[in-house]
Design an enzyme around this catalytic site. Structure first.
Site, PDB file in Angstrom:
ATOM      1  N   HIS A   1      -7.392  -5.892   0.480  1.00 10.49           N
ATOM      2  CA  HIS A   1      -6.234  -5.002   0.426  1.00 10.49           C
ATOM      3  C   HIS A   1      -5.250  -5.628   1.646  1.00 10.49           C
ATOM      4  O   HIS A   1      -3.926  -5.623   1.236  1.00 10.49           O
ATOM      5  CB  HIS A   1      -6.838  -3.708   0.982  1.00 10.49           C
ATOM      6  CG  HIS A   1      -5.604  -2.809   0.937  1.00 10.49           C
ATOM      7  ND1 HIS A   1      -4.850  -2.269  -0.329  1.00 10.49           N
ATOM      8  CD2 HIS A   1      -5.001  -1.767   1.606  1.00 10.49           C
ATOM      9  CE1 HIS A   1      -4.036  -1.533  -0.231  1.00 10.49           C
ATOM     10  NE2 HIS A   1      -4.142  -1.321   1.175  1.00 10.49           N
TER      11      HIS A   1
ATOM     12  N   SER B   1       0.809  -1.028  -0.051  1.00 11.83           N
ATOM     13  CA  SER B   1       0.077  -0.068   0.275  1.00 11.83           C
ATOM     14  C   SER B   1       0.835   1.174  -0.061  1.00 11.83           C
ATOM     15  O   SER B   1       1.664   1.314  -0.934  1.00 11.83           O
ATOM     16  CB  SER B   1      -0.902  -0.063   1.212  1.00 11.83           C
ATOM     17  OG  SER B   1      -2.083   0.607   0.958  1.00 11.83           O
TER      18      SER B   1
END
Length: 256
Positions: A235, A85
């Site tokens: 995620h 990320s």
């Protein structure tokens, strides 16, 4: 800037960069597994996160520079660099700017494009925690649940709590600076930034951070890249299916 790190094992340098509001410690279990393959794993706290220095300035440019300084201090080159990320954005930036220090690049669930700010509710919840008089982790979790329903996300965020003094909990990250610079988190790579080394992008099948149409953009910046999908994860793919994530990374880095 001095970055805090936890170094596990010995061998070829393998640096891991956590995501927004995380810390190197989030990667301890996987880091240990990677170290068992002959890697010296560096679990790094990025600026304004974990135990690294707090500063009002915050950008990928600066975080890539921090990492360059870290490599110089520890005399590291031909590194394996993995970022998730926000950490993936730092890793991409670093690889483009300092290719001479790079071995292989692994980016977990992020593309080199712009992302609009989308952490407002989380930041509101953390602001409430930082202003509260907290005396237990259980109480912090209960209060945070008003903002964040997902148990796993709360546990990830609550790792930032530490005992500042007897009976008083506080957050490790520099929340004010992160809120001030929230627009920096989503910044894209510039069009001229490229890295021609071997790169692996791993995305979560249930995550919308890397879409089908982003693959051509990834190729523009990283011509020697492959994109691999882990099915059935979001995620936080490395936390949801650690074994599959581990296997994908090890297979990629051990390939000569």
């Amino acid at each position: 800037m001095e970055l805090y790190s936890n170094i596990i094992g010995e061998g070829k340098p393998f640096l891991i960069l956590h995501g927004f509001l995380g810390m190197g410690d989030n990667w301890k279990t996987l880091g240990k597994r990677f170290s068992e393959n002959g890697y010296e794993v560096h679990l790094i706290d990025q600026r304004n996160h974990g135990r690294s220095a707090h500063t009002s300035e915050f950008s990928y440019e600066l975080m890539a520079e921090d990492l360059k300084e870290y490599c110089d201090q520890h005399n590291l080159k031909d590194i394996v660099l993995l970022g998730h990320s926000m950490g993936g954005k730092t890793a991409m930036k670093f690889a483009c700017q300092y290719p001479e220090l790079m071995g292989k690049l692994i980016v977990a669930d992020i593309a080199p494009k712009y992302y609009a700010p989308h952490h407002q509710t989380i930041l509101e919840g953390l602001t409430m925690l930082s202003n509260a008089e907290l005396t237990s982790r259980g109480e912090a979790d209960e209060r945070l649940e008003e903002y964040i329903k997902e148990w796993g996300v709360r546990q990830f965020l609550l790792k930032n709590l530490y005992w500042k003094e007897k009976g008083k909990l506080a957050l490790r990250m520099n929340l004010e600076a992160l809120k001030e610079n929230i627009n920096e988190i989503g910044q894209a790579l510039t069009s001229e930034e490229t890295f021609s080394g071997l790169s692996l992008f791993i995305n979560g099948g249930n995550s919308n951070y890397i879409k089908a149409e982003d693959k051509s953009l990834i190729k523009e910046h990283f011509p020697n890249s492959v994109v691999l999908t882990i099915k059935g994860v979001g995620h936080w793919l490395h936390a949801e299916k650690p074994d599959e994530f581990y296997e994908a990374v090890i297979e990629f880095i051990n390939k000569s």
